[in-house]
Design an enzyme around this catalytic site. Structure first.
Site, short mmCIF file in Angstrom:
data_model
loop_
_atom_site.label_atom_id
_atom_site.label_comp_id
_atom_site.label_asym_id
_atom_site.label_seq_id
_atom_site.Cartn_x
_atom_site.Cartn_y
_atom_site.Cartn_z
N ARG A 240 1.50 41.66 4.98
CA ARG A 240 0.40 41.84 4.30
C ARG A 240 -0.54 42.36 5.48
O ARG A 240 -0.83 41.87 6.61
CB ARG A 240 -0.06 40.48 3.72
CG ARG A 240 0.56 40.26 2.20
CD ARG A 240 0.44 41.05 1.43
NE ARG A 240 0.76 40.84 0.02
CZ ARG A 240 1.97 41.29 -0.37
NH1 ARG A 240 2.70 42.04 0.39
NH2 ARG A 240 2.26 40.95 -1.65
N HIS A 288 2.07 51.52 1.18
CA HIS A 288 2.92 50.08 0.63
C HIS A 288 3.84 50.48 -0.05
O HIS A 288 3.70 50.26 -1.36
CB HIS A 288 1.49 49.52 0.21
CG HIS A 288 1.59 47.95 -0.02
ND1 HIS A 288 0.91 47.25 -0.29
CD2 HIS A 288 2.86 47.54 -0.50
CE1 HIS A 288 1.25 45.94 -0.43
NE2 HIS A 288 2.55 46.02 -0.74
#
Length: 319
Positions: A240, A288
């Site tokens: 993350r 991502h």
């Protein structure tokens, strides 16, 4: 039982007596006749759509996320009575595959090869005769490790994704050490506790971050971590973005404190055009993209629907 399934789910879901699957667009508000559904499957939804669902779905009992993390769902704040499950374990292979791709791109400097291709230049400095083994000495001339064989890889966040990735690295000759909250051995690999991580980093060639976003992991990879790494080491982040101090990372890249960074996740996504990471040296960026392909979600949904109907605890419950 009415289950709302986003159109981003393409697998055929199992037929279960008493269950109706209704498909919806995850980018727009739900139509009125869907608001009484008991379950909302979430995959690719916008925050606005989820906020609207939270406000208008009066009969909602279960949010079935097909992501491994539930940061977005947590931020929306569904009622405490609403169960939330995730797809932990169903992203292991795709994320491990993407991570291996980033690692190999960093080791062999695929970014330099591509830049030379765009320039129409034969990058002879990247090919030809090279010293054997990992090239940790910048004086060798090759701007990367050149090989994984003999490389020392540290994976911080040694859960199921890391345990899928580690054997792939082992097969290519790398040595793998994990970092987790508790030390010991997992899946046959040595794992050190967080209190020992700096001792491991000093001899790390590649640091892989697969940490979740938790209060205790916010910015955990910062100046202290980057200073501990050798100057040739690369940082790979598929966990993350919030776990990395991006200002400290940018400073380390520009100062040459570390060798480079291969990043798939960021504190703000999409990565703003103003972010210095776009122009920092020795950076490989992907948008991502590591975990966008969960596997066997039909099995995950089907089993949990059966459990829900029979009153059994749901798998992968996160609240």
């Amino acid at each position: 039982m009415q289950i709302l399934v986003p159109t981003t789910v393409t697998e055929a879901l199992p037929e279960i007596a008493g269950v109706d699957y209704d498909y919806y667009d995850p980018a727009v508000p739900l139509p009125p006749h869907y608001l009484g559904a008991q379950c909302l499957v979430v995959w690719g939804n916008t925050r606005e759509q989820l906020v609207d669902a939270r406000e208008r779905m009066t009969g909602l009992e279960w949010v079935c996320a097909l992501s491994a993390g539930t940061d977005l769902i947590d931020s929306v704040g569904f009622a405490p009575k609403v169960l939330v499950t995730n797809a932990s374990g169903h992203h292991d292979a795709p994320v491990a595959e993407h991570t291996l791709m980033l690692i190999l791109a960093a080791v062999r400097r695929l970014d330099r090869f591509y830049a030379a291709q765009v320039e129409g230049r034969w990058a002879s400095e990247l090919g030809g005769v090279q010293p054997p083994g990992p090239q940790r000495d910048p004086s060798t001339g090759f701007p990367g490790l050149a090989t994984l064989r003999g490389a020392r890889v540290t994976i911080w966040g040694f859960g199921s994704i890391a345990q899928t990735l580690a054997p792939l690295l082992t097969a290519l000759g790398a040595g793998v050490t994990g970092v987790a909250n508790s030390a010991g051995e997992r899946a046959g690999y040595p794992v050190v506790g967080v209190s020992e991580v700096l001792d491991v980093l000093v001899s790390t060639d590649i640091l892989v971050n697969i940490l979740p976003s938790l209060p205790e992991t916010q910015g955990i990879m910062g100046e202290t971590v980057f200073d501990a790494l050798p100057s040739h080491a690369w940082v790979v982040n598929v966990g993350r973005g919030a776990t990395v101090d991006e200002d400290a990372l940018d400073s380390a890249l520009r100062a040459g404190t570390i060798g480079g960074a291969a990043l798939d996740v960021f504190a703000e996504e999409p990565l703003p055009a103003s972010s210095p990471l776009w122009t920092a040296p020795n950076v490989i960026l992907t948008p991502h993209a590591a975990g966008g392909r969960p596997v066997e979600v039909d099995r995950l949904i089907g089993e949990n629907v059966r459990r829900f109907l029979s009153g059994e605890p749901l798998n992968n419950r996160v609240n």
